[in-house]
Design a protein around this motif. Structure first.
Motif, PDB file in Angstrom:
ATOM      1  N   THR A 294     -28.400   3.036  -6.954  1.00  0.00           N
ATOM      2  CA  THR A 294     -29.337   3.443  -8.007  1.00  0.00           C
ATOM      3  C   THR A 294     -29.280   4.963  -8.178  1.00  0.00           C
ATOM      4  OG1 THR A 294     -31.152   3.610  -6.421  1.00  0.00           O
ATOM      5  CG2 THR A 294     -30.968   1.538  -7.638  1.00  0.00           C
ATOM      6  N   ALA A 295     -29.624   5.394  -9.363  1.00  0.00           N
ATOM      7  CA  ALA A 295     -29.755   6.835  -9.641  1.00  0.00           C
ATOM      8  C   ALA A 295     -31.181   7.074 -10.113  1.00  0.00           C
ATOM      9  CB  ALA A 295     -28.751   7.257 -10.703  1.00  0.00           C
ATOM     10  N   THR A 296     -31.893   7.904  -9.358  1.00  0.00           N
ATOM     11  CA  THR A 296     -33.288   8.206  -9.692  1.00  0.00           C
ATOM     12  C   THR A 296     -33.416   9.674 -10.035  1.00  0.00           C
ATOM     13  OG1 THR A 296     -33.969   6.552  -8.059  1.00  0.00           O
ATOM     14  CG2 THR A 296     -35.674   8.050  -8.872  1.00  0.00           C
ATOM     15  N   THR A 297     -34.126   9.984 -11.075  1.00  0.00           N
ATOM     16  CA  THR A 297     -34.407  11.381 -11.423  1.00  0.00           C
ATOM     17  C   THR A 297     -35.904  11.555 -11.609  1.00  0.00           C
ATOM     18  OG1 THR A 297     -33.886  10.792 -13.710  1.00  0.00           O
ATOM     19  CG2 THR A 297     -32.188  11.949 -12.481  1.00  0.00           C
ATOM     20  N   VAL A 298     -36.407  12.650 -11.081  1.00  0.00           N
ATOM     21  CA  VAL A 298     -37.824  12.997 -11.220  1.00  0.00           C
ATOM     22  C   VAL A 298     -37.892  14.424 -11.740  1.00  0.00           C
ATOM     23  CG1 VAL A 298     -40.028  13.227 -10.026  1.00  0.00           C
ATOM     24  CG2 VAL A 298     -38.382  11.519  -9.258  1.00  0.00           C
ATOM     25  N   TYR A 299     -38.761  14.684 -12.694  1.00  0.00           N
ATOM     26  CA  TYR A 299     -38.839  16.038 -13.244  1.00  0.00           C
ATOM     27  C   TYR A 299     -40.254  16.372 -13.665  1.00  0.00           C
ATOM     28  CZ  TYR A 299     -39.038  14.105 -18.018  1.00  0.00           C
ATOM     29  OH  TYR A 299     -39.408  13.455 -19.156  1.00  0.00           O
ATOM     30  N   LYS A 300     -40.481  17.680 -13.797  1.00  0.00           N
ATOM     31  CA  LYS A 300     -41.768  18.167 -14.315  1.00  0.00           C
ATOM     32  C   LYS A 300     -41.566  18.540 -15.782  1.00  0.00           C
ATOM     33  CE  LYS A 300     -43.358  20.349 -10.051  1.00  0.00           C
ATOM     34  NZ  LYS A 300     -43.742  21.651  -9.487  1.00  0.00           N
ATOM     35  N   PRO A 301     -42.145  17.797 -16.682  1.00  0.00           N
ATOM     36  CA  PRO A 301     -41.924  18.083 -18.110  1.00  0.00           C
ATOM     37  C   PRO A 301     -42.275  19.515 -18.485  1.00  0.00           C
ATOM     38  CG  PRO A 301     -43.013  15.964 -17.833  1.00  0.00           C
ATOM     39  CD  PRO A 301     -42.981  16.599 -16.479  1.00  0.00           C
TER      40      PRO A 301
ATOM     41  N   ARG B  81     -28.727   6.675  -4.563  1.00  0.00           N
ATOM     42  CA  ARG B  81     -28.906   5.860  -3.355  1.00  0.00           C
ATOM     43  C   ARG B  81     -27.890   4.742  -3.318  1.00  0.00           C
ATOM     44  NH1 ARG B  81     -35.445   4.916  -3.169  1.00  0.00           N
ATOM     45  NH2 ARG B  81     -35.952   6.911  -2.225  1.00  0.00           N
TER      46      ARG B  81
ATOM     47  N   GLN C  25     -24.677   9.669 -13.844  1.00  0.00           N
ATOM     48  CA  GLN C  25     -25.762   8.896 -14.446  1.00  0.00           C
ATOM     49  C   GLN C  25     -27.069   9.682 -14.422  1.00  0.00           C
ATOM     50  OE1 GLN C  25     -25.978   6.073 -16.173  1.00  0.00           O
ATOM     51  NE2 GLN C  25     -28.205   6.342 -16.312  1.00  0.00           N
TER      52      GLN C  25
ATOM     53  N   GLN D  78     -29.165  10.508 -17.817  1.00  0.00           N
ATOM     54  CA  GLN D  78     -30.505  10.021 -18.114  1.00  0.00           C
ATOM     55  C   GLN D  78     -31.543  11.153 -18.107  1.00  0.00           C
ATOM     56  OE1 GLN D  78     -30.615   7.204 -14.854  1.00  0.00           O
ATOM     57  NE2 GLN D  78     -32.168   8.360 -13.758  1.00  0.00           N
TER      58      GLN D  78
END
Lengths: 201, 224
Positions: free
Chosen positions: B34-41, B195, B215, B219
């Motif tokens: 899996t590819a996870t992305t987390v960000y602060k807009p 992951r 990826q 995304q």
């Protein structure tokens, strides 16, 4: 699972054993989901088996029991990333999603067999009862599982084609299975083509 | 004759029932990636226009010596894939590589980007990028100390892993820090986590990791 299987066999046996003439069919089921079920597991699935026992109440009418086990599977690798998050942060996760559906209908059936003037017997009928459904989604290293018992209805038409094997022959059938929404699962909608061995005595 | 028919029925039934068994073996190992992305807009309005990435993959180890063995086998894939995506985002003239040493100088696949060494004058840039790989068997404590050399010290502040407290071994992290804040915000503005389960094949794992990093950038259209 074992309980369902034994209950189905017992049900079919009880219904059929008291009748002089009976019809048994054991089939390989080829299924496809329709509607929301089809969205969850797209395509044609070849993993299925069904057992059908019928006792004749007269020359054309039978009642009986039906049990099947169909497994539908679909791997979705081109899905849009899932979104998550709150006000301060947001996120996306992407990966391959594997969807599984195991369907176990246990039904009481009624069928009408047409007279064709030969041993070939086309028929149509309906089954009513319950459907046990297992639904699983694997995503990455996570797995989400749910199951439910719902009401089931299954109209069907088919034909028995004798092969000259002392009552044995080919059974072909087309079925539509509806399972009501139950628990956290949506309603079930499934079309099945069955081919198997039919035994008339 | 009936016995023969019954035997045929039994064989047919058993065969079909076995074939009907729950399909559990259809997944390839890469299907678990899996590819996870987390960000602060808030940190991407406006988005960065330039970036400097550290040419080093920080190895997140434990102190109990229970890490998987790793000697930088897929560092090239991690660094070059990240660099290629940064160049696509900001252009080669706006992407810098920070070398931790004067020699040897990094040899990225893209030779158009500027390489900065510890003795060079630091250019202005908006985002700092660093990649890490998790070698711990168990990672439920999130503080790690990657080097951010341009702040004048190594190990001077903590890792970009405050959001997820449990990483699988073999996970690769790419974090983006907003350098425009001059260290006032110590959390990453963007974090990518790829992951998967290590396969034992270096080239295969490198390809999977590169695919995950690609990826992650794909995304995240807000990066630019």
């Amino acid at each position: 699972m074992k309980k369902i299987y034994l209950t189905a066999l017992l049900l079919i046996g009880l219904i059929v054993s008291g009748n002089a003439q009976s019809y048994w069919a054991i089939n390989w089921d080829i299924s496809t989901g329709l509607g929301d079920t089809g969205n969850f597991v797209e395509g044609i699935n070849f993993r299925g088996v069904s057992i059908d026992g019928r006792g004749f109440v007269n020359e054309n009418l039978s009642i009986g029991g039906f049990f099947s086990w169909n497994t539908l599977y679909d791997k979705k690798s081109d899905m849009e990333p899932f979104e998550f998050g709150g006000d301060d942060y947001k996120g996306n996760i992407s990966g391959t999603q594997s969807n599984y559906l195991n369907v176990f209908p246990v039904l009481i059936t009624g069928h009408y067999f047409f007279d064709t003037g030969s041993d070939t017997r086309p028929y149509f009928g309906i089954g009513l009862g319950t459907v046990y459904t297992e639904q699983r989604t694997d995503f990455g290293m996570l797995s989400f599982y749910d199951d439910s018992w719902g009401f089931g209805a299954q109209p069907e038409f088919g034909v028995y084609l004798p092969l000259g094997l002392s009552g044995g022959g080919l059974n072909l059938a087309l079925r539509y299975l509806y399972g009501s929404s139950a628990g956290d699962l949506d309603s079930l909608s499934m079309l099945t083509f069955a081919i198997g061995f039919g035994f008339m005595n | 004759m009936k016995k023969v028919i019954l035997k045929v029925i039994m064989v047919f039934t058993l065969t079909t029932m076995i074939y009907s068994c729950y399909p559990g073996g259809n997944n390839d190992i890469e299907d678990l990636d899996t590819a996870t992305t987390v960000y602060k807009p808030a940190d991407f309005s406006p988005a960065p226009k330039s970036a400097m990435m550290v040419w080093n993959v920080a190895q997140l180890r434990s102190e109990d010596h229970d890490d998987i063995p790793y000697h930088g086998e897929i560092d090239d894939e991690i660094l070059n894939t990240t660099l290629d995506n940064l160049v696509d985002l900001y252009g080669a003239e706006n992407v810098y590589i920070f070398s931790l040493t004067e020699t040897p100088i990094p040899e990225p696949n893209n030779s158009q980007v500027t390489i900065i060494t510890p003795n060079d004058f630091l250019p202005d840039f908006d985002a700092g990028i660093i990649a890490s790989i998790v070698l711990r068997q168990k990672t439920d404590v999130g503080w790690v100390w990657p080097p951010y050399p341009w702040w004048g010290c190594y190990y001077c502040w903590y890792t970009p892993v405050p959001y997820i407290v449990d990483y699988e071994v073999g996970s690769v992290l790419v974090s983006l820090m907003d350098h425009r804040k001059n260290g006032t915000d110590l959390e990453p503005s963007w974090l990518a986590v790829t992951r998967g389960i290590p396969s034992g094949s270096t080239s295969f794992d490198g390809d999977r990791t590169a695919s995950g990093i690609n990826q992650a950038f794909e995304q995240s259209p807000y990066l630019n």
